[in-house]
Motif scaffolding. Structure first.
Motif, PDB file in Angstrom:
ATOM      1  N   GLU A   1     -14.400  75.679 144.555  1.00 32.78           N
ATOM      2  CA  GLU A   1     -14.619  76.955 143.735  1.00 32.78           C
ATOM      3  C   GLU A   1     -15.823  77.796 144.330  1.00 32.78           C
ATOM      4  O   GLU A   1     -16.314  78.839 143.944  1.00 32.78           O
TER       5      GLU A   1
ATOM      6  N   ARG B   1     -11.608  79.012 132.265  1.00 33.03           N
ATOM      7  CA  ARG B   1     -11.063  77.538 132.575  1.00 33.03           C
ATOM      8  C   ARG B   1      -9.734  77.738 133.430  1.00 33.03           C
ATOM      9  O   ARG B   1      -9.334  77.385 134.382  1.00 33.03           O
ATOM     10  N   TYR B   2      -8.959  78.858 133.046  1.00 28.72           N
ATOM     11  CA  TYR B   2      -7.548  79.079 133.426  1.00 28.72           C
ATOM     12  C   TYR B   2      -7.553  79.718 134.820  1.00 28.72           C
ATOM     13  O   TYR B   2      -7.059  79.559 135.775  1.00 28.72           O
ATOM     14  N   TYR B   3      -8.663  80.580 134.919  1.00 23.64           N
ATOM     15  CA  TYR B   3      -8.911  81.215 136.281  1.00 23.64           C
ATOM     16  C   TYR B   3      -9.111  80.221 137.320  1.00 23.64           C
ATOM     17  O   TYR B   3      -8.844  80.218 138.539  1.00 23.64           O
ATOM     18  N   ASP B   4      -9.952  79.124 137.085  1.00 24.10           N
ATOM     19  CA  ASP B   4     -10.502  78.339 137.959  1.00 24.10           C
ATOM     20  C   ASP B   4      -9.152  77.413 138.343  1.00 24.10           C
ATOM     21  O   ASP B   4      -9.383  76.643 139.153  1.00 24.10           O
ATOM     22  N   THR B   5      -8.256  77.283 137.395  1.00 25.80           N
ATOM     23  CA  THR B   5      -7.219  76.392 137.828  1.00 25.80           C
ATOM     24  C   THR B   5      -6.382  77.033 138.927  1.00 25.80           C
ATOM     25  O   THR B   5      -5.636  76.240 139.614  1.00 25.80           O
ATOM     26  N   GLU B   6      -6.612  78.108 139.308  1.00 26.30           N
ATOM     27  CA  GLU B   6      -5.741  78.830 140.286  1.00 26.30           C
ATOM     28  C   GLU B   6      -6.519  78.592 141.803  1.00 26.30           C
ATOM     29  O   GLU B   6      -7.561  79.084 141.842  1.00 26.30           O
ATOM     30  N   ALA B   7      -5.714  78.040 142.641  1.00 26.26           N
ATOM     31  CA  ALA B   7      -6.183  77.715 144.037  1.00 26.26           C
ATOM     32  C   ALA B   7      -6.323  78.977 144.983  1.00 26.26           C
ATOM     33  O   ALA B   7      -7.008  79.020 145.829  1.00 26.26           O
TER      34      ALA B   7
ATOM     35  N   ARG C   1      -5.125  84.191 141.315  1.00 28.80           N
ATOM     36  CA  ARG C   1      -6.288  84.490 140.367  1.00 28.80           C
ATOM     37  C   ARG C   1      -6.295  85.806 140.327  1.00 28.80           C
ATOM     38  O   ARG C   1      -6.528  86.281 139.364  1.00 28.80           O
TER      39      ARG C   1
ATOM     40  N   CYS D   1     -12.297  80.062 127.630  1.00 26.76           N
ATOM     41  CA  CYS D   1     -11.016  79.701 127.894  1.00 26.76           C
ATOM     42  C   CYS D   1     -10.584  80.703 129.193  1.00 26.76           C
ATOM     43  O   CYS D   1      -9.712  79.975 130.058  1.00 26.76           O
TER      44      CYS D   1
ATOM     45  N   ALA E   1     -15.229  71.309 144.123  1.00 27.27           N
ATOM     46  CA  ALA E   1     -14.064  71.613 143.600  1.00 27.27           C
ATOM     47  C   ALA E   1     -13.238  72.667 144.268  1.00 27.27           C
ATOM     48  O   ALA E   1     -12.354  72.968 143.616  1.00 27.27           O
TER      49      ALA E   1
END
Length: 237
Positions: A179, A46-52, A57, A43, A177
Motif C-alpha cells: 500500500e 478497507r475496501y479501497y485497500d483491497t484493490e491492488a 481503486r 469501511c 502490504a
C-alpha cells in the motif's frame, strides 16, 4: 470484516470533552453522526485497500463519490459498503452538505493515491498531512450550526496529528502490504516524527485545557512511544 478503528470509536465517544473545552455543545445527535461518519470512512478505506490495481481503486473511488452524492450504484458493491455510503449520504443531507462531503472525498482519494505512489518523503508527508486535514474538514461539516470558534482550527489540526500517528505506527505494515511505494527508512520516520511534534505542539497551545489534553492524548499516542524508540535506535550519523 466490520471492525472500526478503536480511536474512531473513542473520538466519537469523547467528542464532548473536546467541544466543551471550547464552550460548544455536544448532543447525542452529534456523537451519533460523527460515529456513523467515521465508521463509514473506515469501511471505504478497507475496501479501497483491497484493490491492488490503481485503475480498480480509481473506479471504486469514483463509484463511492457518486453514490455519496446521491446516485444509484452503477456496479455491484458489497452490501456493507452500500449501507455505509447510504448512511453518509443521509447524515450529510441533513446538513445540506452532500456536495461538500463528495468534493472532499474526491480530493481525499486523489491525495491518498499520491501517498501510495510517491517516492518522495517530502511529498508523502504532505499527503499524510492533507489526508488528516480533509478527514477533519468532512467531520466539521456536521457542525454547521456552530458559532465562530477556534474549535474548527483545533479539530483540523487534530486530524493531521492523528493521521501522522497512524502512519508512524503503520508505515512498515503499509509497505509490506503493497500500500506504499516509498520504502520506510530512518529518514522517513524522522520526517514523520518531526511533523508530529510540530503539529502536536501547536495543538497543545490551541486547546483551552492544555494539561487535560496532554493526559487525554497520552492514551492515543502511547503506542507511538515504542515505535519512535525503536526507530530512533536506527538513526545514527
Amino acid at each position: 470484516m466490520t471492525r472500526v478503528r478503536p480511536e474512531y470509536v473513542a473520538l466519537a465517544a469523547e467528542l464532548a470533552f473536546l467541544r466543551e473545552a471550547f464552550a460548544l455543545p455536544c448532543t447525542q445527535t452529534h456523537r451519533a453522526e460523527v460515529s456513523a461518519t467515521l465508521g463509514s470512512f473506515e469501511c471505504i478505506d478497507r475496501y479501497y485497500d483491497t484493490e491492488a490495481l490503481a485503475a480498480a481503486r480509481r473506479a471504486l473511488a469514483d463509484e463511492v463519490v457518486n453514490v455519496v452524492a446521491g446516485s444509484q450504484p452503477a456496479r455491484d458493491l458489497p452490501p456493507e459498503l452500500v449501507d455505509r455510503l447510504a448512511t453518509l449520504h443521509r447524515v450529510f443531507a441533513a446538513h445540506h452538505a452532500v456536495a461538500g462531503v463528495a468534493a472532499h472525498l474526491a480530493r481525499f482519494v486523489e491525495i491518498t493515491e499520491r501517498a501510495r505512489t510517491t517516492l518522495s518523503p517530502r511529498d508523502y508527508i504532505a499527503a499524510v498531512e492533507e489526508e488528516g486535514r480533509l478527514t477533519a474538514e468532512m467531520v466539521l461539516l456536521l457542525f454547521d450550526g456552530d458559532p465562530p470558534s477556534p474549535f474548527a482550527d483545533f479539530f483540523t489540526r487534530l486530524g493531521v496529528v492523528g493521521n501522522l500517528v497512524d502512519k508512524l505506527c503503520d508505515v512498515r505494515a503499509d509497505f509490506a502490504a503493497g500500500e506504499l511505494a516509498l520504502r520506510p527508512s530512518a529518514a522517513l520516520y524522522l520526517r514523520l516524527a518531526t511533523a508530529f511534534v510540530r503539529h502536536a505542539s501547536i495543538l497543545f497551545v490551541q486547546f483551552p485545557r492544555r494539561w487535560t489534553l496532554l493526559a487525554w492524548g497520552a492514551r492515543y499516542f502511547g503506542p507511538l512511544v515504542p515505535t519512535l524508540r525503536a526507530r530512533s535506535s536506527s538513526i545514527r550519523p
